[in-house]
Design an enzyme around this catalytic site. Structure first.
Site, mmCIF file in Angstrom:
data_model
loop_
_atom_site.group_PDB
_atom_site.id
_atom_site.type_symbol
_atom_site.label_atom_id
_atom_site.label_comp_id
_atom_site.label_asym_id
_atom_site.label_seq_id
_atom_site.Cartn_x
_atom_site.Cartn_y
_atom_site.Cartn_z
ATOM 1 N N ARG A 137 -12.483 12.940 4.315
ATOM 2 C CA ARG A 137 -11.149 13.572 4.447
ATOM 3 C C ARG A 137 -10.683 14.131 3.111
ATOM 4 O O ARG A 137 -10.036 15.176 3.057
ATOM 5 C CB ARG A 137 -10.131 12.540 4.958
ATOM 6 C CG ARG A 137 -10.316 12.171 6.419
ATOM 7 C CD ARG A 137 -9.503 10.935 6.762
ATOM 8 N NE ARG A 137 -8.106 11.106 6.489
ATOM 9 C CZ ARG A 137 -7.293 10.130 6.041
ATOM 10 N NH1 ARG A 137 -7.757 8.920 5.832
ATOM 11 N NH2 ARG A 137 -6.028 10.380 5.817
ATOM 12 N N ASP B 121 -13.925 3.284 7.075
ATOM 13 C CA ASP B 121 -12.864 3.929 6.275
ATOM 14 C C ASP B 121 -13.448 4.458 4.974
ATOM 15 O O ASP B 121 -13.049 5.527 4.503
ATOM 16 C CB ASP B 121 -11.715 2.958 5.977
ATOM 17 C CG ASP B 121 -10.586 3.665 5.215
ATOM 18 O OD1 ASP B 121 -10.085 4.678 5.719
ATOM 19 O OD2 ASP B 121 -10.234 3.228 4.102
ATOM 20 N N SER C 260 -6.450 4.421 8.634
ATOM 21 C CA SER C 260 -7.101 4.148 7.355
ATOM 22 C C SER C 260 -6.406 2.985 6.643
ATOM 23 O O SER C 260 -7.050 2.028 6.179
ATOM 24 C CB SER C 260 -7.046 5.422 6.496
ATOM 25 O OG SER C 260 -7.326 5.154 5.152
ATOM 26 N N LYS D 57 -7.757 -1.307 6.639
ATOM 27 C CA LYS D 57 -8.067 -1.968 5.349
ATOM 28 C C LYS D 57 -7.236 -3.240 5.174
ATOM 29 O O LYS D 57 -7.729 -4.260 4.719
ATOM 30 C CB LYS D 57 -7.728 -1.028 4.173
ATOM 31 C CG LYS D 57 -8.750 0.029 3.900
ATOM 32 C CD LYS D 57 -8.579 0.643 2.518
ATOM 33 C CE LYS D 57 -7.455 1.650 2.423
ATOM 34 N NZ LYS D 57 -7.654 2.900 3.157
ATOM 35 N N HIS E 62 0.863 -1.187 0.000
ATOM 36 C CA HIS E 62 0.000 0.000 0.000
ATOM 37 C C HIS E 62 0.892 1.228 0.000
ATOM 38 O O HIS E 62 1.928 1.259 0.663
ATOM 39 C CB HIS E 62 -0.901 -0.003 1.236
ATOM 40 C CG HIS E 62 -2.096 0.880 1.102
ATOM 41 N ND1 HIS E 62 -3.291 0.444 0.579
ATOM 42 C CD2 HIS E 62 -2.284 2.178 1.425
ATOM 43 C CE1 HIS E 62 -4.162 1.428 0.576
ATOM 44 N NE2 HIS E 62 -3.579 2.506 1.091
HETATM 45 N N1 URA Z 1 -3.992 5.606 1.767
HETATM 46 C C1 URA Z 1 -5.045 5.264 2.542
HETATM 47 O O1 URA Z 1 -5.612 4.190 2.370
HETATM 48 N N2 URA Z 1 -5.447 6.120 3.477
HETATM 49 C C2 URA Z 1 -4.851 7.291 3.706
HETATM 50 O O2 URA Z 1 -5.269 8.012 4.582
HETATM 51 C C3 URA Z 1 -3.751 7.663 2.897
HETATM 52 C C4 URA Z 1 -3.333 6.796 1.930
#
Ligand code: URA
Length: 441
Positions: free
Chosen positions: A168, A161, A183, A187, A82
């Site tokens: 956001r 999220d 966040s 996930k 990620h």
């Molecule tokens: N990626 C995400 O999933 N969340 C964030 O807040 C920033 C990058």
């Protein structure tokens, strides 16, 4: 629970209890707290930060807001990657099929565009028919069949999220260490990964551009992931100029296809190789970065990475023929070439400015309810270090909104800086941070 009291407490630097955090997240996910109050609380967190205990409670509450995928029936260590968010960052679309082809299953839950950065879900949805909202059974079936799946937060999985991320995005509440960490890690736990490679962006296009903040974010992500039994490492990579040449949803998918055919820009492939090697190490396929990078490139040369991308897209409802013949997809109605003002060398391209210009083309959102334009974006023709002659094309703006032409064109041109002397390209790959806090150059 009195939401106004909680907002005021956080605004004034106070600490929220585990119970308060759990209730807020649960109620917001259920639609029982209005967006304006949640925005105010998120902004208070942005300014005041969170104690570690609050961050842990927030992550747990977000994870508990929905179902968790059970991937125990799928053999092997499941490894995901990620990014903390970049401009032109299409790495996931290239990396996931290559790592899967090299024998490591990749469960991947991504996000949409956030602030000035693009999102993997918006990019993938530019492929006609592609669906990112799979149920658990379909998600498992895609991973079993193709070695990877690319999905999004949904009503069922991490709905908190999904809602907070969208809020956001349009309220200036992205660049916050606790909000980014909760966040991402919620996930990654929900999708069923065993291990995680984080691409923590640093430089002008990163959400937290300063080196001190970048390292603090990387360390907190690594701590939080490992505290939840997710074997997590963080690789810092530069985001001072956009990654690759294409910025925008379909434009980036098209560049990803080039990468999988072995024709990708060097900077994109350098990040793909390094992150891929780390994923193969965590997945137990190799112990060496150099060998891992060779394994990734072997899957480019064999064409297996591209074949896997086509299979995954087809199983998730998308039309794989547009990947095989990308020229079938239409361009945006207006393509505006931008020329270099004079001779010299490109000494920088401000990634954040290019990202904001891409949002203006229609590639990103400025309100939560808006869709994104699949065709819109910016294609760079020159990168840092390149020599240019006056009048040579620097970039091309793609948009369906004629009224925005001039403003966007001006913004993109202003993002370029020039020098009369040759310019070095700084290193793209930075420190690696592992659970011991170990930092390797
Ligand atoms: N990626 C995400 O999933 N969340 C964030 O807040 C920033 C990058």
């Amino acid at each position: 629970m009195n939401m106004v009291e909680l907002i005021e407490r956080k605004r004034d630097g106070g600490v929220l209890s585990d119970g308060d955090i759990t209730r807020v997240v649960k109620m917001y996910a259920a639609g029982d707290i209005p967006d304006y109050q949640m925005s105010a609380l998120l902004m208070a967190v942005f300014f005041q930060g969170m104690k570690r205990r609050e961050l842990d409670a927030l992550t747990a509450a977000m994870l508990a807001s929905g179902e968790t995928a059970d991937l125990t029936g799928i053999d092997g260590v499941k490894v995901d990657k990620h990014s903390t968010g970049g401009v032109g960052d299409k790495v996931s679309i290239i990396l996931a099929p290559l790592v899967a082809a090299a024998g490591v299953p990749v469960p991947m839950m991504s996000g949409r565009g956030l602030g000035h950065t693009g999102g993997t879900l918006d990019k993938l949805e530019s492929i006609p028919g592609f669906r990112t909202g799979l149920d658990n059974a379909a998600y498992r079936a895609v991973i079993r069949e193709t070695g990877f799946a690319m999905i999004g937060q949904s009503e069922r999985m991490v709905p908190a999220d999904r809602k907070m991320y969208a809020l956001r995005d349009v309220t200036g509440c992205v660049p916050s260490i606790p909000l980014i960490c909760s966040s991402i890690i919620s996930k990654k736990k929900a999708e069923g990964a065993d291990a995680l490679v984080l691409d923590v962006k640093t430089g002008s296009g990163a959400f937290l551009p300063g080196r001190k903040d970048t390292l603090a974010l990387a360390r907190e992500l690594v701590r939080l992931g490992n505290s939840l039994s997710l074997a997590t490492v963080a690789q810092l990579t530069a985001m001072d100029e956009p990654l690759g040449l294409a910025v925008g949803n379909w434009l980036e998918v098209k560049e990803s296809i080039d990468c999988l055919h072995g024709r990708g820009p060097d900077d994109v492939m350098a990040v793909v190789k390094r992150l891929g090697a780390l994923m193969l190490i965590l997945g137990g396929r190799t112990r060496s970065l150099a060998e891992g990078e060779r394994m990734i490139m072997a899957e480019v040369r064999s064409g297996e990475g591209f074949r896997r991308l086509c299979s995954m897209v087809e199983m998730q409802g998308g039309d794989p023929d547009v990947l095989r013949e990308p020229e079938r997809m239409a361009f945006a109605r207006y393509r505006i070439p931008l020329a270099a003002p004079g001779p010299g060398f490109v000494s920088g391209i401000d990634a954040r400015e290019i990202g904001l210009a891409a949002v203006q083309t229609g590639a990103g959102r400025t309100v939560k309810e808006a869709g994104v334009d699949a065709q819109a974006g910016i294609v760079l023709m020159k990168k840092r270090g390149d020599r240019v002659e006056g009048g040579e094309p620097l970039a091309e703006v793609h948009t369906n909104m004629p009224e925005e032409h001039d403003v966007i064109a001006g913004r993109v041109l202003n993002a370029f800086a020039f020098s009369q002397h040759p310019v070095e390209r700084p290193p793209l790959i930075g420190e690696l941070i592992d659970p011991r806090g170990y930092v390797e150059q």
